[in-house]
Design an enzyme around this catalytic site. Structure first.
Site, PDB file in Angstrom:
ATOM      1  N   LYS A 284       0.852  -1.188   0.000  1.00 30.37           N
ATOM      2  CA  LYS A 284       0.000   0.000   0.000  1.00 30.37           C
ATOM      3  C   LYS A 284       0.890   1.240   0.000  1.00 30.37           C
ATOM      4  O   LYS A 284       1.801   1.364   0.805  1.00 30.37           O
ATOM      5  CB  LYS A 284      -0.909  -0.005   1.233  1.00 30.37           C
ATOM      6  CG  LYS A 284      -2.089   0.943   1.137  1.00 30.37           C
ATOM      7  CD  LYS A 284      -3.097   0.686   2.247  1.00 30.37           C
ATOM      8  CE  LYS A 284      -4.317   1.585   2.074  1.00 30.37           C
ATOM      9  NZ  LYS A 284      -5.353   1.321   3.091  1.00 30.37           N
ATOM     10  N   GLU A 358     -20.696  -4.243   9.818  1.00 25.29           N
ATOM     11  CA  GLU A 358     -21.555  -3.392  10.649  1.00 25.29           C
ATOM     12  C   GLU A 358     -22.706  -4.143  11.309  1.00 25.29           C
ATOM     13  O   GLU A 358     -22.996  -3.901  12.497  1.00 25.29           O
ATOM     14  CB  GLU A 358     -22.091  -2.217   9.808  1.00 25.29           C
ATOM     15  CG  GLU A 358     -21.037  -1.214   9.399  1.00 25.29           C
ATOM     16  CD  GLU A 358     -20.301  -1.583   8.134  1.00 25.29           C
ATOM     17  OE1 GLU A 358     -19.430  -0.808   7.702  1.00 25.29           O
ATOM     18  OE2 GLU A 358     -20.609  -2.666   7.558  1.00 25.29           O
ATOM     19  N   ARG A 386     -26.561  -0.510   6.961  1.00 25.40           N
ATOM     20  CA  ARG A 386     -26.434  -1.959   6.848  1.00 25.40           C
ATOM     21  C   ARG A 386     -26.922  -2.687   8.105  1.00 25.40           C
ATOM     22  O   ARG A 386     -27.124  -3.892   8.075  1.00 25.40           O
ATOM     23  CB  ARG A 386     -24.967  -2.325   6.621  1.00 25.40           C
ATOM     24  CG  ARG A 386     -24.387  -1.777   5.339  1.00 25.40           C
ATOM     25  CD  ARG A 386     -22.905  -2.051   5.248  1.00 25.40           C
ATOM     26  NE  ARG A 386     -22.434  -1.852   3.883  1.00 25.40           N
ATOM     27  CZ  ARG A 386     -21.489  -2.582   3.304  1.00 25.40           C
ATOM     28  NH1 ARG A 386     -20.900  -3.547   3.968  1.00 25.40           N
ATOM     29  NH2 ARG A 386     -21.124  -2.339   2.064  1.00 25.40           N
TER      30      ARG A 386
END
Length: 634
Positions: A284, A358, A386
């Site tokens: 990354k 979530e 969600r």
């Protein structure tokens, strides 16, 4: 000059040009793309580190597949910038600007964007739908998914993989760039992993398979034995057998920052003529040392969130947790974003990052509460959508004291419609046993947090992604008060002809409209709500604050109109204070049945129809109608 800065990139005018590049030219292109990203994204803002790490993957996909006939879906979309550049979208000066280039994939933006993204863990489900449709229609298209290891923690990914059949042209690239998914047993495991992704190994595997298949009697049993041994060793070393256990071919892990390797493995995946998981490891922030050293800091650049409500929430929660060992904090892969980094360091045993999950986060919090703990679940407004059933069934129905912290509760100018925090008040208001609060200052936030530690019912505390607003503080918090429901800013309560009721960040628009009305000689005051539900409590407080001479009352809301705070507050006022409201004209100015898709060069409040000028026009029109009615009656 830009044309000299990106000589190879400037030549990419069609997919055929890209496919014709040599390995050396491809490597040079990747370097140019990284320079382009650093230069443009550092100015426009956006997701930098994740895109730097996925350059080779994106280039290889465009070289190997026939886009847009074949399709690629980047989960979340954080890694889709290079894909945008290679598909003719280089206007990064407009990135994440209203009406400009979306920070995610967007179907209406380009035929190269097969599916709209913005929320995590949806890509495999969508791609599976594409792949099954291709099979049913007899098409030979490939569908490719680029899935980060963070999104891999989302339950939807595994639900989709569980339903993925072998005979599909589906290739899922698992881009592992930060969280270690696979096991790692040292140098020997790394050597085996490298060997398994090499060209010689893959060719050898094909040859030996054909050879043993032709040997009578003993060939097939021997091949099964070899495969069984291989799977046992592979699982012991790095766990890739998980995918093969659910019927998917697995390739990797391999170096995802080596374009030639990625190209070869994608070609190999196509040759398999089956559903394939390709496991790649990338760095990354690759190619930009500051981002490589601190990828979290360069995940989203161009935004300064220091000193905001999130940070203050984390600071106060740490203070409360020092004196209360039952306080726990939960987040769904947003530790920094919701301000819980210090809590995680100071109270590691009471901090839970559940990943992009979530629904689990909220039911987990319910379990903690049922066991006597005091959980605080901090989640962005757009992502808490969600968790609706978990809040309704597992928390509210059982009256479990979970503290739901709704962050980013407002319109999202940069990220756009996928990230607007405008629906939570409406859908949470429909759930019994929930209290909803919207603190306007840090002091108010502290007051609600302290009270929440002793609550016996579930509660929601929502706030925007902003710092304290001095204008709001000056208007409503001139004197020290323990008021928690509503406050008023009236120059003269006896003369206020027009009244605006509001809450949250958009209060600044209400104050601006009130000033303009006063400048026109129309007395106007503003009522700020910090409690939204129970609506009966809100209605009683508003009724006490409303001047008896108020003729026009407008509720301004940075949220969806249907079922929102304005609609429910007016309903409660009419039911509980009908006589008082009978002589007042009311209007609700909120987001009316649309997703608020930003328009270029237009402020987001104007796009939503809830700006100070929209409010001014509404109030002037309402007062004119009142005057006309009075004239006709006389």
């Amino acid at each position: 000059m830009e044309e000299n800065t990106y000589p190879i990139l400037d030549k990419i005018t069609s997919p055929d040009v890209l496919k014709g590049l040599s390995d050396e030219e491809t490597q040079a292109l990747c370097a140019e793309l990284r320079r382009f990203l650093v230069d443009k994204v550092s100015k426009s803002g956006g997701h930098l580190a994740s895109n730097l790490g996925a350059v080779e993957i994106s280039v290889a996909i465009h070289k190997v597949f026939d886009l847009p006939r074949d399709r690629v879906i980047f989960d979340v979309g954080h890694q889709s910038y290079v894909h945008k550049i290679l598909s003719g979208r280089r206007d990064f000066d407009t990135l994440r600007k209203p009406g400009g280039l979306s920070g995610f994939e967007k179907m209406s933006e380009s035929e190269y964007d097969a599916f709209g993204t913005g929320h995590a863990s949806t890509s495999v489900s969508a791609a599976l739908g594409y792949a099954e449709a291709d099979k049913l229609c007899g098409r030979d298209n490939y569908t490719v998914v680029v899935l980060g290891d963070g999104a891999f923690t989302g339950g939807m990914v595994h639900e989709a993989l569980n339903n993925c059949k072998k005979d599909l042209r589906l290739i899922v690239i698992l881009n592992e760039n930060e969280m270690s998914i696979s096991k790692n047993a040292g140098a020997f495991a790394n050597h085996i992993a490298h060997m398994r992704s090499s060209r010689r190994y893959l060719r050898f595997k094909r040859v030996t398979t054909r050879l043993f298949s032709k040997i009578p009697f003993i060939g097939a049993p021997t091949l099964r034995l070899l495969r069984s041994c291989k799977r046992y060793i592979k699982n012991a070393l790095y766990g890739g057998v998980y995918f093969e256990d659910i019927g998917l071919k697995y390739l990797g892990p391999a170096d995802g920052n080596d374009c030639a390797t990625v190209e070869y493995l994608l070609e190999e995946a196509k040759r398999r003529n089956t559903s394939v998981i390709l496991h790649l490891r990338t760095v990354k922030g690759k190619g930009y040392p500051p981002a490589e050293e601190n990828p979290s800091a360069y995940h989203l650049v161009g935004s300064d969130y220091s000193g905001n409500f999130s940070e203050h929430f984390g600071k106060t929660l740490c203070e409360l947790a020092r004196d209360d060992s039952k306080i726990c904090a939960i987040t769904a892969a947003m530790q920094d974003g919701v301000g819980l980094s210090d809590f995680a360091k100071n109270f590691p045993d009471r901090f839970f990052d559940v990943g992009i999950a979530e629904p689990h986060a909220l039911t987990f919090a319910a379990g903690l509460a049922a066991a006597g703990m005091k959980p605080y679940a901090a989640i962005y407004s757009t992502f808490i959508q969600r968790s609706y059933d978990n809040i309704l069934h597992d928390i509210a129905l059982q009256k479990l004291p979970v503290r739901i912290i709704v962050d980013r509760a407002a319109l999202a100018t940069g990220d756009g419609a996928t990230h607007h925090g405008i629906f939570d008040v409406s859908f949470l208001s429909a759930i019994p046993n929930l209290c909803i609060f919207a603190p306007a200052t840090f002091e108010s936030l502290d007051r609600f947090l302290r009270a929440s530690a002793e609550t016996a019912l579930p509660m929601v505390i929502r706030y925007p992604n902003m710092k304290e607003n001095d204008r709001i503080k000056a208007a409503f918090f001139r004197e020290e008060s323990n008021e928690t429901v509503a406050r008023a800013d009236f120059a003269d309560p006896e003369e206020n002809l027009a009244v605006i009721i509001t809450y949250g960040k958009i209060t600044t628009e209400a104050l601006a409209a009130a000033e303009k009305l006063r400048a026109q000689g129309i007395p106007c005051g503003v009522i700020l709500l910090e409690t939204l539900k129970p609506y009966s409590v809100v209605a009683d407080k508003v009724a006490r604050l409303l001047p008896k001479h108020a003729a026009a009352v407008v509720f301004l809301e940075e949220g969806i109109k249907s079922g929102g705070a304005g609609m429910l507050t007016f309903d409660a006022l009419r039911k509980r204070h009908g006589a008082q409201m009978a002589n007042k004209q009311t209007e609700l100015l909120a987001i009316d049945d649309n997703f608020v898709i930003p328009t270029q060069n237009e402020p987001i409040y104007r796009t939503a129809g809830i700006s100070a000028n929209d409010l001014l026009r509404t109030m002037v029109h309402l007062l004119a109608e009142i005057k006309k009615n009075i004239s006709s009656d006389s």
